[in-house]
Write an enzyme that holds these catalytic residues in place. Structure first.
Site, PDB file in Angstrom:
ATOM      1  N   ALA B 125       0.907  -1.264   0.046  1.00 47.24           N
ATOM      2  CA  ALA B 125      -0.096   0.079  -0.055  1.00 47.24           C
ATOM      3  C   ALA B 125       0.911   1.173  -0.038  1.00 47.24           C
ATOM      4  O   ALA B 125       0.452   2.399  -0.651  1.00 47.24           O
ATOM      5  CB  ALA B 125      -0.870  -0.064   1.368  1.00 47.24           C
ATOM      6  N   HIS B 161       2.149  -6.896  -5.460  1.00 48.08           N
ATOM      7  CA  HIS B 161       1.688  -8.251  -5.216  1.00 48.08           C
ATOM      8  C   HIS B 161       1.210  -8.798  -6.600  1.00 48.08           C
ATOM      9  O   HIS B 161       0.469  -9.553  -6.635  1.00 48.08           O
ATOM     10  CB  HIS B 161       0.649  -8.531  -4.333  1.00 48.08           C
ATOM     11  CG  HIS B 161       1.078  -7.911  -2.892  1.00 48.08           C
ATOM     12  ND1 HIS B 161       1.790  -8.734  -1.879  1.00 48.08           N
ATOM     13  CD2 HIS B 161       0.630  -6.955  -2.168  1.00 48.08           C
ATOM     14  CE1 HIS B 161       1.803  -8.158  -0.927  1.00 48.08           C
ATOM     15  NE2 HIS B 161       1.211  -6.774  -0.951  1.00 48.08           N
ATOM     16  N   GLU B 196       5.929  -9.982  -6.098  1.00 45.31           N
ATOM     17  CA  GLU B 196       6.715 -10.266  -4.813  1.00 45.31           C
ATOM     18  C   GLU B 196       8.173 -10.295  -4.855  1.00 45.31           C
ATOM     19  O   GLU B 196       8.472 -11.249  -5.552  1.00 45.31           O
ATOM     20  CB  GLU B 196       5.992 -11.273  -3.911  1.00 45.31           C
ATOM     21  CG  GLU B 196       4.474 -10.530  -3.760  1.00 45.31           C
ATOM     22  CD  GLU B 196       3.684 -11.670  -2.769  1.00 45.31           C
ATOM     23  OE1 GLU B 196       4.265 -12.627  -2.250  1.00 45.31           O
ATOM     24  OE2 GLU B 196       2.663 -11.276  -2.460  1.00 45.31           O
TER      25      GLU B 196
END
Lengths: 237, 237
Positions: B125, B161, B196
């Site tokens: 985020a 992600h 990731e």
């Protein structure tokens, strides 16, 4: 006594079935008692309104229903006011709710369903917008709507396309359960995790889980519960 | 000539590594050249600020850095103004951006990074909020922020992600690629799908992909391209 007729499908597609075919009995169950002949379809969640409306029309015409796209009407509010039934299809929930606000359709659809008792069918994003808010959509927020508040046809939230995360995944992104948990933690509102192939059917005063799979209820208290197929969901309403 | 030092991590966790351990070299690469001793950590994306700050502090103190939580300061704007480096952690992107707006931190952080050139580290985020907008977050929209516009530290969007959907899945929810495609279709802005374990490193005038995996670029034109590890991304800036 309420005579609402609301069918909220998790998805319009289910593996092994044609488009909407898995929900034929459920869709007829909400349209037949009201002797609906023509369904007003709202294709705003996808980009190509014509082709989307044709897809839905091809499915429903086989069962004897005529489908009109709301975009074919010059005045969408008037179209809803004179409609026999409204079907809002899936796609992107943010695009959909923004368009419903822009076209001043929120209050009109709400009144038609809750006061005039015309049948409402939603699938995926069309199910999200039927609940309290779109906070529990899975969609990417591709556009900024004036509010996350939705039609409030039912007094709880739904997470469509609900599924458990593969416990063997090495991916470290949040799981669906963690995401829904964040919402519940924030709002203390119940969320029904609705698996593909299942739906919520509000038939007057009775609300049930329909379709062959259980649903997972995330309670406002933070607890969760698996509800078996056919469960009475009236306690949520 | 810009001397920006910006590290945007896809995730803080990677399977097989301790918290942030996979990114040690990258984090030191952005902090060491500026001789940073204390990192100001922004834990707003999660609920428990103290425990989140402790987790980050435990990781970074092993490498010789002191970590302060922004919430420990009575005036967060002043804390940013006097900080040597800012690290915004992951969690819920909607909660994070809303809090950044509420505390009037958007402009202050932007100025410190783009004008004063203090290092910025974001993960998940914290990476979303560093880009043009939060439109390409994976998070559930659990709260309604005043805008989806973000810090605009880089002139493109990132999907953290990032992963391909299992081609064998029977699930009919939209794939990640379809979701990102909806955004691109709507905004014609490039999105970097950041797997990731990888990150974007803006080192002054040069921007690169760091970490052991390729990234998938979704171009504003609708085309996609796999960019190998170590790719020069300066063309995006």
């Amino acid at each position: 006594m309420s005579k609402r007729q609301i069918l909220l499908l998790s998805s319009s597609r289910l593996a092994g079935f044609d488009y909407l075919e898995h929900a034929k009995e459920q869709i007829e169950g909400v349209l037949k008692p009201k002797q609906v002949k023509t369904v007003l379809f709202v294709p705003y969640a996808l980009k190509n309104y014509d082709s989307y409306t044709k897809t839905v029309s091809d499915a429903l015409s086989k069962w004897g229903y005529k489908v009109e796209g709301i975009h074919e009407h010059s005045d969408p509010v008037k179209a809803v006011k004179s409609s026999e039934a409204v079907f809002i299809g899936g796609g992107n929930t943010f695009v959909l709710i923004k368009t419903l606000y822009e076209k001043n359709l929120i209050e009109t659809i709400r009144e038609r369903v809750l006061e005039d008792h015309i049948p409402y069918i939603g699938s995926s994003a069309g199910t999200n917008v039927a609940t309290i808010s779109i906070h529990t959509t899975n969609d990417m927020p591709v556009t900024y709507p004036p509010s996350f508040d939705a039609l409030k046809l039912v007094p709880f939230n739904i997470n469509p396309h609900y599924l458990e995360t593969d416990p063997n995944t090495k991916h470290r992104g949040e799981t669906r359960d963690e995401r829904i948990g964040e919402f519940v933690d924030y709002h203390k509102i119940s969320v029904l995790g609705l698996r593909e192939g299942t739906a919520v059917f509000v038939d007057g005063d009775k609300t049930s889980l329909v379709g062959p799979f259980p649903a997972k209820l995330f309670k406002g208290t933070g607890e969760t519960e698996e509800l078996p197929p056919g469960s009475d969901l009236t306690f949520l309403c």
